[in-house]
Each structure stands twice: as structure tokens, then as C-alpha cells.
Design an enzyme around this catalytic site. Structure first.
Site, mmCIF file in Angstrom:
data_model
loop_
_atom_site.group_PDB
_atom_site.id
_atom_site.type_symbol
_atom_site.label_atom_id
_atom_site.label_comp_id
_atom_site.label_asym_id
_atom_site.label_seq_id
_atom_site.Cartn_x
_atom_site.Cartn_y
_atom_site.Cartn_z
ATOM 1 N N VAL A 184 28.542 -22.008 -11.962
ATOM 2 C CA VAL A 184 27.351 -22.283 -11.136
ATOM 3 C C VAL A 184 26.647 -23.582 -11.520
ATOM 4 O O VAL A 184 25.785 -24.056 -10.781
ATOM 5 C CB VAL A 184 26.334 -21.105 -11.154
ATOM 6 C CG1 VAL A 184 26.938 -19.845 -10.577
ATOM 7 C CG2 VAL A 184 25.777 -20.871 -12.550
ATOM 8 N N ASN A 204 22.380 -14.153 -10.330
ATOM 9 C CA ASN A 204 22.264 -13.304 -11.515
ATOM 10 C C ASN A 204 22.811 -13.967 -12.783
ATOM 11 O O ASN A 204 22.378 -13.637 -13.886
ATOM 12 C CB ASN A 204 23.020 -11.994 -11.232
ATOM 13 C CG ASN A 204 23.281 -11.202 -12.494
ATOM 14 O OD1 ASN A 204 22.415 -10.495 -12.995
ATOM 15 N ND2 ASN A 204 24.483 -11.328 -13.044
ATOM 16 N N TYR A 241 15.334 -19.984 -22.954
ATOM 17 C CA TYR A 241 15.452 -18.842 -22.030
ATOM 18 C C TYR A 241 14.142 -18.488 -21.302
ATOM 19 O O TYR A 241 14.121 -18.465 -20.059
ATOM 20 C CB TYR A 241 16.004 -17.642 -22.805
ATOM 21 C CG TYR A 241 16.336 -16.436 -21.972
ATOM 22 C CD1 TYR A 241 17.536 -16.339 -21.268
ATOM 23 C CD2 TYR A 241 15.442 -15.361 -21.884
ATOM 24 C CE1 TYR A 241 17.847 -15.224 -20.513
ATOM 25 C CE2 TYR A 241 15.748 -14.244 -21.128
ATOM 26 C CZ TYR A 241 16.951 -14.169 -20.446
ATOM 27 O OH TYR A 241 17.241 -13.058 -19.692
ATOM 28 N N LYS A 283 13.437 -19.015 -17.213
ATOM 29 C CA LYS A 283 13.183 -17.861 -16.334
ATOM 30 C C LYS A 283 11.842 -18.033 -15.601
ATOM 31 O O LYS A 283 11.711 -17.669 -14.426
ATOM 32 C CB LYS A 283 13.223 -16.560 -17.133
ATOM 33 C CG LYS A 283 14.622 -16.226 -17.666
ATOM 34 C CD LYS A 283 15.623 -16.052 -16.530
ATOM 35 C CE LYS A 283 16.967 -15.531 -16.992
ATOM 36 N NZ LYS A 283 17.900 -15.293 -15.877
HETATM 37 N N1 LIG Z 1 20.505 -7.361 -19.849
HETATM 38 C C1 LIG Z 1 19.210 -7.506 -19.952
HETATM 39 O O1 LIG Z 1 18.552 -6.811 -20.719
HETATM 40 C C2 LIG Z 1 18.486 -8.554 -19.134
HETATM 41 C C3 LIG Z 1 17.088 -8.535 -19.155
HETATM 42 C C4 LIG Z 1 16.411 -9.492 -18.415
HETATM 43 C C5 LIG Z 1 17.106 -10.398 -17.650
HETATM 44 N N2 LIG Z 1 18.470 -10.398 -17.658
HETATM 45 C C6 LIG Z 1 19.153 -11.380 -16.827
HETATM 46 O O2 LIG Z 1 20.117 -10.712 -16.046
HETATM 47 C C7 LIG Z 1 21.195 -11.589 -15.757
HETATM 48 C C8 LIG Z 1 22.500 -10.919 -16.136
HETATM 49 O O3 LIG Z 1 22.518 -10.711 -17.522
HETATM 50 P P1 LIG Z 1 23.455 -9.645 -18.258
HETATM 51 O O4 LIG Z 1 22.624 -8.964 -19.247
HETATM 52 O O5 LIG Z 1 24.222 -8.863 -17.284
HETATM 53 O O6 LIG Z 1 24.371 -10.659 -19.087
HETATM 54 P P2 LIG Z 1 25.933 -10.793 -19.180
HETATM 55 O O7 LIG Z 1 26.161 -11.792 -20.275
HETATM 56 O O8 LIG Z 1 26.582 -9.460 -19.294
HETATM 57 O O9 LIG Z 1 26.335 -11.411 -17.771
HETATM 58 C C9 LIG Z 1 26.125 -12.743 -17.428
HETATM 59 C C10 LIG Z 1 27.338 -13.200 -16.628
HETATM 60 O O10 LIG Z 1 27.111 -14.555 -16.233
HETATM 61 C C11 LIG Z 1 28.351 -15.247 -16.353
HETATM 62 N N3 LIG Z 1 28.119 -16.693 -16.485
HETATM 63 C C12 LIG Z 1 27.662 -17.365 -17.565
HETATM 64 N N4 LIG Z 1 27.652 -18.685 -17.316
HETATM 65 C C13 LIG Z 1 28.088 -18.847 -16.035
HETATM 66 C C14 LIG Z 1 28.313 -19.983 -15.224
HETATM 67 N N5 LIG Z 1 28.076 -21.235 -15.666
HETATM 68 N N6 LIG Z 1 28.771 -19.779 -13.968
HETATM 69 C C15 LIG Z 1 29.054 -18.532 -13.517
HETATM 70 N N7 LIG Z 1 28.869 -17.425 -14.249
HETATM 71 C C16 LIG Z 1 28.403 -17.587 -15.510
HETATM 72 C C17 LIG Z 1 28.983 -14.653 -17.613
HETATM 73 O O11 LIG Z 1 30.378 -14.903 -17.673
HETATM 74 C C18 LIG Z 1 28.637 -13.188 -17.468
HETATM 75 O O12 LIG Z 1 29.643 -12.448 -16.780
HETATM 76 C C19 LIG Z 1 20.913 -12.875 -16.541
HETATM 77 O O13 LIG Z 1 20.323 -13.827 -15.675
HETATM 78 C C20 LIG Z 1 19.932 -12.435 -17.589
HETATM 79 O O14 LIG Z 1 19.113 -13.486 -18.025
HETATM 80 C C21 LIG Z 1 19.169 -9.490 -18.386
#
Ligand SMILES: NC(=O)c1ccc[n+]([C@@H]2O[C@H](COP(=O)([O-])OP(=O)(O)OC[C@H]3O[C@@H](n4cnc5c(N)ncnc54)[C@H](O)[C@@H]3O)[C@@H](O)[C@H]2O)c1
Length: 262
Positions: A60, A87, A152, A156
Site C-alpha cells: 500500500v 486496515n 504509531y 493514527k
Molecule cells: N490488534 C490490535 O489490538 C489493534 C488495535 C488498534 C488498532 N489496530 C490496527 O488494526 C490494523 C490491523 O492490525 P492487526 O492487529 O490485525 O495487525 P497484523 O500485523 O496482524 O496485520 C497487519 C497486516 O498488514 C499487512 N501489511 C503491512 N504492511 C503492508 C503494506 N505495506 N502493504 C500491504 N499490507 C501490509 C501485514 O502483512 C499484515 O497482514 C492496523 O492498522 C493496526 O494499527 C490493531
């Protein structure tokens, strides 16, 4: 969820974690889902478990890769997405005073520039058709920063503002743009935090809702905002955090009654 059935949807970072849960939920609501991830094999594997879904490799942060992915999505689904969920996101932790500029830039590229690129490409196509919905995934850290999370929280918070900017640009052209801010959620990048049962329980107690959230809690909010049922909800930042974003006083030492709590 009414209003999403049959629509093509595109979810970034969907090889696992929250992205996959969102893709599953949209598929359950009847969407045809394109799952994209920099881990292309993971995206293809994840898509294989869903009906009428396809997985694509996409970075992305890379303009060419994003434009190319929209082309491949359109060939697979017969047109541009009706729904885009931004996401994909990463975090680099550590002492802020020792944080490298490389880490800071990398997180900004994925979390902020990636959302811009994907939203611009989707926005142009949705605006041409006169309809669509974009949902951006932020974080509790957008409103409650932590010093050891590098770029981070700032990225956000910036995505929350970018959500409003795209809402202003796209609203008059029939496209809604909103954001969802997950809080303490046992999924994806946060799974390791909850391995210690004592810490997990303490965190659950600290959340006003009395528990840690799930990926499905987040996916439900995304599906709602993406659906026609949210037709007049626009430019909003919905925290899905069990109340964590306003829980400051819950964490503080108890004050004697009668003293100002401000
Ligand atoms: N898990 C949590 O507790 C939590 C809490 C708040 C916010 N978030 C947000 O939710 C979203 C998903 O997080 P998650 O916890 O599922 O993390 P995760 O690491 O499991 O998933 C993130 C995905 O993004 C992909 N990714 C990374 N760089 C990329 C790029 N350049 N292009 C395309 N894909 C790419 C990764 O390969 C991975 O599959 C994120 O934006 C994160 O900041 C997560």
C-alpha cells in the site's frame, strides 16, 4: 447486515489479524471481497476460505503497486470496489528518544501514506460512479498516545484527520468516509500482549466494558459503517474500545470526595 449484499469490497492487510476478521464479516454479509496484503501468499490463502473472494499481493505504500492492484481487482470483480477498508498497519516500539528515523518513516509510509494512496485511487473510482464507502482503521492510540510506540499514535491521529479530509472531498460525490479506532483487542499485532493471563485479566478489568475486545467486535463496527444502514454517518471516528478512550480516571489513584476532579 443489510445494504452490503453483493457489493465488491476491498480490505487491506487482510492476510490475518483484524483484516481477515473484517474480510470474513463482509463476506458473511454477502460482499465479494478482495483481500490485499504485502504478504501476497497469505492474502491468497485467506481468500481461499471465503466464497467469491480473491487475494492479491499489494504494497500500500507503493503507488504503482496500488494502481496495479485496482486494475487486478476490477478484472476479477467486474468493476471497482463499493467498499474500501484501510486496515493495513504496522508498529515499531521502543524508547522514543532512541527511535530511528527509518522506523519513524516506515510506520508513517504504511499507516498514513498507504491510507492516502488507497483512498485516492478508490475515491476517484467511487466518485465517478457516485457511491461508495471507505472505512479507515485507526487505534485507541490516536486519542490516547503512548511514548513507546514511535510514530504509531501520531500516524493514527493523522488518519483520523485524513478521514475528515476525504469525507469533505468525497461526500458531495456520494462517497462516505469514516474511521474505526480499535482499543484493547486480542487479535493480530496485539496477541502477544495477552499471553500472560494475569496481565490479560488486569487489562480486561481496566476497560470500562469489563473485558478485552475481539476482532469480531471491530469487524462488526466496520461492516455497519460500510453498509447503507450508516447512510448519514460521515467523517466520524468511532472508537471500538469498550470505553477505554475515556477511562483515564479509572486508572488514577482515588481522590478524596469533594476535591475537584479536573
Ligand atoms: N490488534 C490490535 O489490538 C489493534 C488495535 C488498534 C488498532 N489496530 C490496527 O488494526 C490494523 C490491523 O492490525 P492487526 O492487529 O490485525 O495487525 P497484523 O500485523 O496482524 O496485520 C497487519 C497486516 O498488514 C499487512 N501489511 C503491512 N504492511 C503492508 C503494506 N505495506 N502493504 C500491504 N499490507 C501490509 C501485514 O502483512 C499484515 O497482514 C492496523 O492498522 C493496526 O494499527 C490493531
Amino acid at each position: 447486515m443489510g445494504g452490503s449484499s453483493g457489493k465488491p469490497a476491498l480490505v487491506t492487510g487482510a492476510a490475518g489479524g483484524l483484516g481477515l476478521a473484517i474480510a470474513r464479516r463482509l463476506a458473511a454479509d454477502g460482499c465479494r471481497v478482495g483481500l490485499i496484503d504485502i504478504d501476497g501468499d497469505g492474502a491468497v490463502r485467506a481468500a481461499a476460505e471465503l466464497e467469491d473472494a480473491a487475494g492479491f499481493c499489494c504494497d500500500v505504500t507503493a503507488e504503482e503497486s496500488v494502481v496495479d492492484t485496482f486494475g487486478r481487482f476490477e478484472s476479477a470483480f467486474g468493476g471497482p470496489p463499493d467498499i474500501l477498508v484501510n486496515n493495513a498497519g504496522i508498529v515499531r516500539t521502543g524508547d522514543l528518544l532512541e527511535h530511528t528515523v527509518e522506523d519513524f518513516r516506515k510506520v508513517t509510509e504504511v499507516n498514513l501514506v498507504g491510507v492516502f494512496l488507497m483512498s485516492r485511487e478508490a475515491g476517484v473510482r467511487m466518485a465517478a460512479r457516485g457511491s461508495g464507502a471507505i472505512v479507515n482503521i485507526t487505534s485507541l492510540n490516536a486519542v490516547q498516545p503512548k511514548s513507546d510506540l514511535g510514530a504509531y499514535p501520531a500516524t493514527k491521529a493523522a488518519v483520523a484527520k485524513l478521514t475528515e479530509q476525504f469525507a469533505l472531498a468525497l461526500g458531495p460525490r456520494g462517497v462516505r468516509v469514516n474511521a474505526v479506532g480499535p482499543g484493547f483487542v486480542e487479535a493480530g499485532m496485539s496477541v502477544p500482549i495477552y499471553r500472560d493471563p494475569e496481565l490479560r485479566e488486569a487489562l480486561g478489568r481496566a476497560v470500562p466494558a469489563g473485558r478485552i475486545g475481539t476482532a469480531e467486535d471491530v469487524a462488526a463496527a466496520v461492516a455497519f459503517l460500510a453498509s447503507d444502514e450508516a447512510g448519514f454517518i460521515h467523517g466520524q471516528h468511532l472508537m471500538v474500545d469498550g470505553g477505554g478512550s475515556f477511562a483515564l480516571w479509572k486508572q488514577m489513584p482515588r481522590l478524596p470526595l469533594g476535591e475537584a476532579e479536573s
